[in-house]
Motif scaffolding. Structure first.
Motif, PDB file in Angstrom:
ATOM      1  N   GLN A 210       0.823  -1.199   0.000  1.00  0.00           N
ATOM      2  CA  GLN A 210       0.000   0.000   0.000  1.00  0.00           C
ATOM      3  C   GLN A 210       0.869   1.265   0.000  1.00  0.00           C
ATOM      4  N   ALA A 211       1.434   1.513  -1.176  1.00  0.00           N
ATOM      5  CA  ALA A 211       2.239   2.728  -1.392  1.00  0.00           C
ATOM      6  C   ALA A 211       1.289   3.919  -1.464  1.00  0.00           C
ATOM      7  N   HIS A 212       0.810   4.347  -0.329  1.00  0.00           N
ATOM      8  CA  HIS A 212      -0.341   5.240  -0.253  1.00  0.00           C
ATOM      9  C   HIS A 212      -0.028   6.672  -0.635  1.00  0.00           C
ATOM     10  N   GLY A 213       1.140   7.155  -0.242  1.00  0.00           N
ATOM     11  CA  GLY A 213       1.468   8.554  -0.486  1.00  0.00           C
ATOM     12  C   GLY A 213       2.900   8.726  -0.937  1.00  0.00           C
ATOM     13  N   VAL A 214       3.177   9.842  -1.569  1.00  0.00           N
ATOM     14  CA  VAL A 214       4.524  10.121  -2.076  1.00  0.00           C
ATOM     15  C   VAL A 214       4.743  11.629  -2.030  1.00  0.00           C
ATOM     16  N   ALA A 215       5.974  12.043  -1.725  1.00  0.00           N
ATOM     17  CA  ALA A 215       6.301  13.475  -1.646  1.00  0.00           C
ATOM     18  C   ALA A 215       7.789  13.660  -1.893  1.00  0.00           C
ATOM     19  N   ILE A 216       8.158  14.856  -2.347  1.00  0.00           N
ATOM     20  CA  ILE A 216       9.570  15.217  -2.515  1.00  0.00           C
ATOM     21  C   ILE A 216      10.058  15.819  -1.196  1.00  0.00           C
ATOM     22  N   ASP A 217      11.172  15.295  -0.697  1.00  0.00           N
ATOM     23  CA  ASP A 217      11.763  15.764   0.552  1.00  0.00           C
ATOM     24  C   ASP A 217      12.964  16.643   0.212  1.00  0.00           C
ATOM     25  N   TYR A 218      12.838  17.956   0.493  1.00  0.00           N
ATOM     26  CA  TYR A 218      13.895  18.914   0.199  1.00  0.00           C
ATOM     27  C   TYR A 218      14.709  19.271   1.448  1.00  0.00           C
ATOM     28  N   ARG A 219      14.555  18.534   2.526  1.00  0.00           N
ATOM     29  CA  ARG A 219      15.170  18.954   3.787  1.00  0.00           C
ATOM     30  C   ARG A 219      16.692  18.857   3.773  1.00  0.00           C
ATOM     31  N   ALA A 220      17.267  17.986   2.960  1.00  0.00           N
ATOM     32  CA  ALA A 220      18.728  17.933   2.815  1.00  0.00           C
ATOM     33  C   ALA A 220      19.122  18.879   1.686  1.00  0.00           C
ATOM     34  N   PRO A 221      19.776  19.998   1.972  1.00  0.00           N
ATOM     35  CA  PRO A 221      20.076  21.001   0.936  1.00  0.00           C
ATOM     36  C   PRO A 221      20.814  20.390  -0.254  1.00  0.00           C
ATOM     37  N   GLY A 253       3.067   0.482  14.670  1.00  0.00           N
ATOM     38  CA  GLY A 253       1.688   0.733  15.086  1.00  0.00           C
ATOM     39  C   GLY A 253       0.960   1.776  14.286  1.00  0.00           C
ATOM     40  N   ALA A 254       1.677   2.497  13.408  1.00  0.00           N
ATOM     41  CA  ALA A 254       1.077   3.628  12.695  1.00  0.00           C
ATOM     42  C   ALA A 254       0.897   3.290  11.224  1.00  0.00           C
ATOM     43  N   PHE A 255      -0.356   3.148  10.799  1.00  0.00           N
ATOM     44  CA  PHE A 255      -0.681   2.939   9.390  1.00  0.00           C
ATOM     45  C   PHE A 255      -0.822   4.320   8.738  1.00  0.00           C
ATOM     46  N   ILE A 256       0.301   4.836   8.283  1.00  0.00           N
ATOM     47  CA  ILE A 256       0.448   6.230   7.904  1.00  0.00           C
ATOM     48  C   ILE A 256      -0.163   6.528   6.536  1.00  0.00           C
ATOM     49  N   SER A 257      -0.605   7.776   6.371  1.00  0.00           N
ATOM     50  CA  SER A 257      -1.051   8.290   5.083  1.00  0.00           C
ATOM     51  C   SER A 257       0.137   8.962   4.405  1.00  0.00           C
ATOM     52  N   ARG A 258      -0.108   9.956   3.557  1.00  0.00           N
ATOM     53  CA  ARG A 258       1.012  10.512   2.790  1.00  0.00           C
ATOM     54  C   ARG A 258       1.947  11.335   3.676  1.00  0.00           C
ATOM     55  N   PRO A 259       3.223  11.460   3.288  1.00  0.00           N
ATOM     56  CA  PRO A 259       4.136  12.356   3.993  1.00  0.00           C
ATOM     57  C   PRO A 259       3.879  13.806   3.582  1.00  0.00           C
ATOM     58  N   VAL A 260       3.838  14.687   4.580  1.00  0.00           N
ATOM     59  CA  VAL A 260       3.648  16.123   4.346  1.00  0.00           C
ATOM     60  C   VAL A 260       4.852  16.835   4.960  1.00  0.00           C
ATOM     61  N   LEU A 261       5.633  17.519   4.122  1.00  0.00           N
ATOM     62  CA  LEU A 261       6.843  18.199   4.583  1.00  0.00           C
ATOM     63  C   LEU A 261       6.565  19.679   4.810  1.00  0.00           C
ATOM     64  N   ASP A 262       7.052  20.182   5.945  1.00  0.00           N
ATOM     65  CA  ASP A 262       6.935  21.614   6.247  1.00  0.00           C
ATOM     66  C   ASP A 262       8.158  22.020   7.049  1.00  0.00           C
ATOM     67  N   GLY A 263       9.019  22.847   6.458  1.00  0.00           N
ATOM     68  CA  GLY A 263      10.249  23.237   7.137  1.00  0.00           C
ATOM     69  C   GLY A 263      11.100  22.009   7.417  1.00  0.00           C
ATOM     70  N   GLU A 264      11.502  21.851   8.679  1.00  0.00           N
ATOM     71  CA  GLU A 264      12.334  20.715   9.065  1.00  0.00           C
ATOM     72  C   GLU A 264      11.519  19.486   9.431  1.00  0.00           C
ATOM     73  N   ASN A 265      10.195  19.610   9.446  1.00  0.00           N
ATOM     74  CA  ASN A 265       9.370  18.551  10.009  1.00  0.00           C
ATOM     75  C   ASN A 265       8.570  17.787   8.962  1.00  0.00           C
ATOM     76  N   LEU A 266       8.243  16.560   9.318  1.00  0.00           N
ATOM     77  CA  LEU A 266       7.429  15.676   8.506  1.00  0.00           C
ATOM     78  C   LEU A 266       6.160  15.356   9.287  1.00  0.00           C
ATOM     79  N   TYR A 267       5.009  15.541   8.645  1.00  0.00           N
ATOM     80  CA  TYR A 267       3.705  15.302   9.256  1.00  0.00           C
ATOM     81  C   TYR A 267       2.992  14.200   8.473  1.00  0.00           C
TER      82      TYR A 267
END
Length: 355
Positions: A210-221, A253-267
């Motif tokens: 279940q590849a549920h969500g996808v996002a680009i992670d820009y946190r590493a310059p 224990g966490a059946f996660i939805s898509r990754p949401v990046l904001d600043g240094e954090n992932l939600y």
């Protein structure tokens, strides 16, 4: 597409009438939001919930499942629902509805906002129809990606039920086939197929369940990567932009939805959870999880406090039954959260005010 411009005109006309009548400005300002007493979350990421944030008339703008939400450059919150009457609802942060339109998608699921040369576009997936489209913010479709069976990427027996998209720094489009054959399909900006990677496996680290969500992670310059949520594996998997598997981050224990990046954090919204002694996917056990720049969980609004023992994250569970199934999280400019829920009796998003 059906647009409700008349709704906006009536709203503006009503405000103009009040101002013309000589009423002081405070008579037309919204009342203070009603927040729940209970505080959710941990550390510096704690919130109070406003359940009745949406001011939309449910008889005119009904929702089934509120799947995903994004914030545009005009500070408007754009919500995707799978109700064909209104796939898109557009809000101010106050909860006032300012526009709506539809693509008549009965399985609208993934919503991605992309800034392309100063103009913003939405990428929308429909899992049931097997469609991925790019459209303007007012719902004009400008691109539809081909079905993978039409271009030789899939054979005719392979299911295709795309759940999410991400747009790379060069405009490449990554499609997560999270309810289908479990591949990530990469297209160029014009819709030409480049490659696929991943696939279906419990055991192989470079494959998904279940590849549920996808996002680009820009946190590493200077080193953007692709994050994919393998929901059934409770794992975020990281790939290079050319599809090379790099690492993973396990959230037991966490059946996660898509990754949401904001600043240094992932939600991420946790759509399903577990209970002690039963480690299968459990209904109505949702919460939100927040990770720091080191990809360590630092807060779980609605869930248990994150605990690490010998460097290993311990089981995450729902603690406060505020949410049923958290399908997505969106942040506004003040770092408040908006939580979209699936299978939750048609509720509008909850707003979590940061405290």
């Amino acid at each position: 597409m059906r647009s409700r411009r008349k709704f906006i005109q009536q709203s503006i006309a009503g405000s103009t009438t009040l101002m013309a009548s000589g009423l002081p400005l405070f008579h037309i300002l919204p009342s203070r939001p009603k927040l729940e007493e209970e505080v959710l979350g941990h550390g510096d990421f704690r919130y109070r919930v406003e359940k009745n944030w949406s001011q939309a008339d449910s008889s005119r703008f009904p929702v089934k499942n509120c799947h995903e939400m994004v914030l545009d450059q005009k500070n408007r919150l754009i919500l995707l629902t799978d109700h064909p009457q209104n796939n898109i609802l557009i809000y101010e942060p106050s909860g006032r509805l300012v526009d709506s339109w539809t693509l008549d998608f009965p399985g609208a699921h993934g919503l991605t906002l992309s800034d392309e040369g100063g103009e913003q576009f939405l990428y929308i997936t429909d899992t049931g129809l097997g469609k991925v489209v790019k459209c303007t913010l007012d719902g004009q479709v400008v691109l539809q990606l081909p079905h993978p069976a039409e271009i030789g990427a899939y054979d005719e027996k392979m299911p295709y039920r795309p759940t999410e998209t991400a747009i790379g720094p060069n405009g490449d489009i990554y499609v997560a086939d999270g309810y289908g054959a479990q591949f990530i399909l990469q297209f160029d900006a014009g819709g030409k197929f480049i490659r696929k990677f991943g696939g279906d496996s419990f055991l192989q680290p470079d494959k998904f369940k279940q590849a549920h969500g996808v996002a680009i992670d820009y946190r590493a310059p200077g080193d953007p990567t692709l994050l994919v949520s393998a929901r059934i594996k409770n794992t975020f998997k990281r790939f290079s932009l050319s599809g090379e598997y790099l690492e993973e981050h396990y959230l037991p224990g966490a059946f996660i939805s898509r990754p949401v990046l904001d600043g240094e954090n992932l939600y991420s919204g946790v759509c399903f959870g577990m209970t002690e002694g039963n480690y299968n996917m459990q209904l109505n056990r949702g919460f939100v999880t927040i990770l720091d720049k080191e990809n360590r969980v630092i807060s779980n609004p609605g869930g248990t406090e994150p605990i690490y023992k010998d460097g290993k994250l311990q089981l995450l569970l729902q603690e406060q039954p505020v949410f049923r199934h958290c399908h997505d999280v969106c942040l506004d400019r003040d770092k408040n959260l908006y939580v979209c829920q699936w299978n939750a009796d048609g509720v509008y998003p909850y707003k979590l005010h940061r405290v």
